[in-house]
Write a protein that holds these residues in place. Structure first.
Motif, PDB file in Angstrom:
ATOM      1  N   VAL A  30       0.870  -1.172   0.054  1.00  0.00           N
ATOM      2  CA  VAL A  30      -0.043   0.052  -0.112  1.00  0.00           C
ATOM      3  C   VAL A  30       1.095   1.353   0.095  1.00  0.00           C
ATOM      4  CG1 VAL A  30      -1.444   1.448   1.389  1.00  0.00           C
ATOM      5  CG2 VAL A  30      -1.882  -0.997   1.129  1.00  0.00           C
ATOM      6  N   HIS A  31       1.908   1.275   0.955  1.00  0.00           N
ATOM      7  CA  HIS A  31       2.767   2.331   0.862  1.00  0.00           C
ATOM      8  C   HIS A  31       3.530   2.530  -0.292  1.00  0.00           C
ATOM      9  CE1 HIS A  31       5.662   5.229   2.434  1.00  0.00           C
ATOM     10  NE2 HIS A  31       6.834   4.442   1.863  1.00  0.00           N
ATOM     11  N   ARG A  32       4.062   1.536  -1.086  1.00  0.00           N
ATOM     12  CA  ARG A  32       4.697   1.774  -2.268  1.00  0.00           C
ATOM     13  C   ARG A  32       3.771   2.078  -3.400  1.00  0.00           C
ATOM     14  NH1 ARG A  32       8.671  -3.067  -4.513  1.00  0.00           N
ATOM     15  NH2 ARG A  32       9.940  -2.071  -2.622  1.00  0.00           N
ATOM     16  N   ALA A  33       2.386   1.646  -3.526  1.00  0.00           N
ATOM     17  CA  ALA A  33       1.494   1.888  -4.612  1.00  0.00           C
ATOM     18  C   ALA A  33       1.029   3.612  -4.230  1.00  0.00           C
ATOM     19  CB  ALA A  33       0.250   1.077  -4.595  1.00  0.00           C
ATOM     20  N   ARG A  34       1.068   4.025  -2.854  1.00  0.00           N
ATOM     21  CA  ARG A  34       0.727   5.472  -2.960  1.00  0.00           C
ATOM     22  C   ARG A  34       1.977   6.107  -3.255  1.00  0.00           C
ATOM     23  NH1 ARG A  34      -2.716   4.643   2.934  1.00  0.00           N
ATOM     24  NH2 ARG A  34      -4.689   4.369   1.917  1.00  0.00           N
ATOM     25  N   ARG A  35       3.047   5.713  -3.022  1.00  0.00           N
ATOM     26  CA  ARG A  35       4.485   6.691  -3.368  1.00  0.00           C
ATOM     27  C   ARG A  35       4.424   6.621  -4.923  1.00  0.00           C
ATOM     28  NH1 ARG A  35       9.800   4.399  -0.982  1.00  0.00           N
ATOM     29  NH2 ARG A  35       9.471   2.829  -2.737  1.00  0.00           N
ATOM     30  N   ARG A  36       4.247   5.310  -5.529  1.00  0.00           N
ATOM     31  CA  ARG A  36       4.343   5.491  -7.024  1.00  0.00           C
ATOM     32  C   ARG A  36       3.338   6.202  -7.738  1.00  0.00           C
ATOM     33  NH1 ARG A  36       7.235   1.471  -9.452  1.00  0.00           N
ATOM     34  NH2 ARG A  36       5.647   1.326 -11.187  1.00  0.00           N
ATOM     35  N   ASN A  37       2.158   6.420  -6.957  1.00  0.00           N
ATOM     36  CA  ASN A  37       1.083   7.114  -7.753  1.00  0.00           C
ATOM     37  C   ASN A  37       0.238   7.994  -6.784  1.00  0.00           C
ATOM     38  OD1 ASN A  37      -1.032   8.366  -9.246  1.00  0.00           O
ATOM     39  ND2 ASN A  37      -1.055   6.631 -10.642  1.00  0.00           N
ATOM     40  N   LEU A 104       4.217  -3.020  -8.353  1.00  0.00           N
ATOM     41  CA  LEU A 104       5.396  -3.630  -8.804  1.00  0.00           C
ATOM     42  C   LEU A 104       5.986  -2.698  -9.950  1.00  0.00           C
ATOM     43  CD1 LEU A 104       4.516  -7.300  -9.286  1.00  0.00           C
ATOM     44  CD2 LEU A 104       6.167  -6.428  -8.077  1.00  0.00           C
ATOM     45  N   PRO A 105       7.235  -2.942 -10.248  1.00  0.00           N
ATOM     46  CA  PRO A 105       7.762  -2.304 -11.465  1.00  0.00           C
ATOM     47  C   PRO A 105       7.276  -2.681 -12.609  1.00  0.00           C
ATOM     48  CG  PRO A 105       9.407  -2.899  -9.970  1.00  0.00           C
ATOM     49  CD  PRO A 105       8.274  -3.358  -9.373  1.00  0.00           C
ATOM     50  N   ALA A 106       6.954  -1.701 -13.666  1.00  0.00           N
ATOM     51  CA  ALA A 106       6.319  -2.064 -14.984  1.00  0.00           C
ATOM     52  C   ALA A 106       6.680  -3.346 -15.628  1.00  0.00           C
ATOM     53  CB  ALA A 106       6.423  -0.695 -16.188  1.00  0.00           C
ATOM     54  N   PRO A 107       8.082  -3.779 -15.684  1.00  0.00           N
ATOM     55  CA  PRO A 107       8.344  -4.976 -16.351  1.00  0.00           C
ATOM     56  C   PRO A 107       7.733  -6.279 -15.482  1.00  0.00           C
ATOM     57  CG  PRO A 107      10.295  -3.693 -16.330  1.00  0.00           C
ATOM     58  CD  PRO A 107       9.220  -2.941 -15.558  1.00  0.00           C
ATOM     59  N   ARG A 108       7.868  -6.138 -14.230  1.00  0.00           N
ATOM     60  CA  ARG A 108       7.239  -7.141 -13.257  1.00  0.00           C
ATOM     61  C   ARG A 108       5.702  -7.512 -13.332  1.00  0.00           C
ATOM     62  NH1 ARG A 108      10.990  -7.529  -7.863  1.00  0.00           N
ATOM     63  NH2 ARG A 108      13.133  -7.779  -9.234  1.00  0.00           N
ATOM     64  N   ALA A 109       5.232  -6.121 -13.355  1.00  0.00           N
ATOM     65  CA  ALA A 109       3.738  -6.132 -13.596  1.00  0.00           C
ATOM     66  C   ALA A 109       3.424  -6.844 -14.894  1.00  0.00           C
ATOM     67  CB  ALA A 109       3.115  -4.543 -13.465  1.00  0.00           C
ATOM     68  N   VAL A 266      -0.316  -3.669 -18.786  1.00  0.00           N
ATOM     69  CA  VAL A 266      -0.480  -4.049 -17.547  1.00  0.00           C
ATOM     70  C   VAL A 266      -1.764  -3.406 -17.199  1.00  0.00           C
ATOM     71  CG1 VAL A 266       0.619  -3.128 -15.243  1.00  0.00           C
ATOM     72  CG2 VAL A 266       2.111  -3.634 -17.190  1.00  0.00           C
ATOM     73  N   TYR A 267      -2.487  -4.250 -16.292  1.00  0.00           N
ATOM     74  CA  TYR A 267      -3.724  -3.631 -15.768  1.00  0.00           C
ATOM     75  C   TYR A 267      -3.796  -3.819 -14.309  1.00  0.00           C
ATOM     76  CZ  TYR A 267      -4.952  -8.509 -15.728  1.00  0.00           C
ATOM     77  OH  TYR A 267      -5.126  -9.966 -15.656  1.00  0.00           O
ATOM     78  N   GLY A 268      -4.098  -2.599 -13.561  1.00  0.00           N
ATOM     79  CA  GLY A 268      -4.270  -2.688 -12.137  1.00  0.00           C
ATOM     80  C   GLY A 268      -5.610  -1.807 -11.584  1.00  0.00           C
ATOM     81  N   ALA A 269      -6.240  -1.534 -12.730  1.00  0.00           N
ATOM     82  CA  ALA A 269      -7.632  -0.848 -12.311  1.00  0.00           C
ATOM     83  C   ALA A 269      -8.481  -1.379 -11.462  1.00  0.00           C
ATOM     84  CB  ALA A 269      -8.128  -0.026 -13.483  1.00  0.00           C
ATOM     85  N   VAL A 270      -8.927  -0.859 -10.422  1.00  0.00           N
ATOM     86  CA  VAL A 270      -9.990  -1.100  -9.563  1.00  0.00           C
ATOM     87  C   VAL A 270     -10.658  -0.137  -9.001  1.00  0.00           C
ATOM     88  CG1 VAL A 270      -8.603  -1.654  -7.699  1.00  0.00           C
ATOM     89  CG2 VAL A 270     -10.828  -2.834  -7.946  1.00  0.00           C
ATOM     90  N   ARG A 271     -12.003  -0.125  -9.115  1.00  0.00           N
ATOM     91  CA  ARG A 271     -12.888   1.101  -8.418  1.00  0.00           C
ATOM     92  C   ARG A 271     -12.412   1.062  -7.028  1.00  0.00           C
ATOM     93  NH1 ARG A 271     -19.011   2.244  -9.400  1.00  0.00           N
ATOM     94  NH2 ARG A 271     -19.236   0.762  -7.509  1.00  0.00           N
TER      95      ARG A 271
END
Length: 272
Positions: A30-37, A104-109, A266-271
């Motif tokens: 959660v911390h990393r996702a918020r920091r990335r975006n 995750l970084p884009a390649p791993r995602a 890459v998809y990670g969208a969720v409402r």
């Protein structure tokens, strides 16, 4: 009914440590996702849902319920419902796969996305295999010597826990999970699948209460009490799953948009 228990302190420390590790890893993501975006962030209620699932699992796996499950079939059934139905729904609504994709970084995602679109993952996340693994396994557990064998050996008991948890998470994900599911059918098909699960739970519970076909070494009052817990507790859990399905339902326009999104690298969208 008496079953050998494990090594005492290890029976508490191992699941407790495992649950704490899962909680820490989720919060780090959660911390990393918020920091990335920072703009997109991450939903606080999804984090609360995931942590609630871990808390429900801890109730099932730690004293006082865990020791009771070794000596009283009613305790086992309460443990089964928590591990196999209630905790999985809360964990799945925490959208851990979407969170991982965002962190995750884009390649791993992209690699994870390719795996999720692969044939094995699509087959496993289809409602029919998910239904057979979760609800269909009840007959194998309680109508054969499998339950007695598993309860007689600590390793078998833990394997039973793992099966209930993973199959429960799979079924909850297929029916109402917010994470990406390329093979997920429409709402009607999922409702039919959920209806089959409800009917199967009811039939197994009624057969168990009446003593038909079951292979459970426990006093009759305990078996009947466990059957009642399965019947009524399972109904409540499945109603919650149906509510989650309605809450996560999208109209056709949203389905087409999700299909276009799933085709992206890459998809990670969720409402949230």
């Amino acid at each position: 009914m008496h079953h050998p228990q494990g090594s005492g302190a290890a029976d508490v420390l191992v699941p407790l440590l495992g649950l704490l590790v899962c909680a820490v890893l989720y919060l780090l993501l959660v911390h990393r996702a918020r920091r990335r975006n920072p703009v997109r962030g991450w939903s606080g209620w999804r984090a609360v849902s995931f942590l609630t699932g871990l808390a429900l699992a801890s109730i099932a796996l730690l004293p006082p319920l865990a020791p009771l499950a070794h000596s009283d079939f009613r305790g086992h059934m309460a443990q089964h419902l928590l591990i196999g139905m209630y905790a999985p729904l809360a964990l799945v609504l925490g959208a851990p796969v979407t969170l991982l994709l965002r962190a995750l970084p884009a390649p791993r995602a992209r690699g994870l996305t390719v795996f999720l679109h692969g044939r094995p993952a699509r087959l496993l996340t289809h409602p029919v295999p998910a239904l057979l693994l979760s609800t269909g396994s009840l007959a194998a557990v309680y109508f054969t010597p499998l339950y007695n064998t598993a309860m007689a050996h600590p390793a078998g008991h833990w394997l039973l826990h793992v099966h209930f948890l993973l199959s429960g998470c799979l079924f909850a994900h297929v029916i109402a999970g917010p994470d990406p599911a390329p093979a997920r059918p429409g709402v009607r098909a999922r409702l039919v699948c959920l209806g089959c699960a409800i009917a199967a739970h009811a039939v197994v519970a009624q057969l168990m209460y009446g003593g038909f076909w079951i292979d459970i070494r426990a006093p009759i009052p305990q078996v009947q009490g466990g059957a009642e817990i399965m019947y009524y507790g399972g109904d409540i859990a499945e109603l919650l799953l149906a509510a989650a399905l309605v809450a996560t339902w999208r109209p056709e326009r949203g389905s087409r948009q999700a299909a276009r999104t799933s085709a992206a690298p890459v998809y990670g969208a969720v409402r949230d």
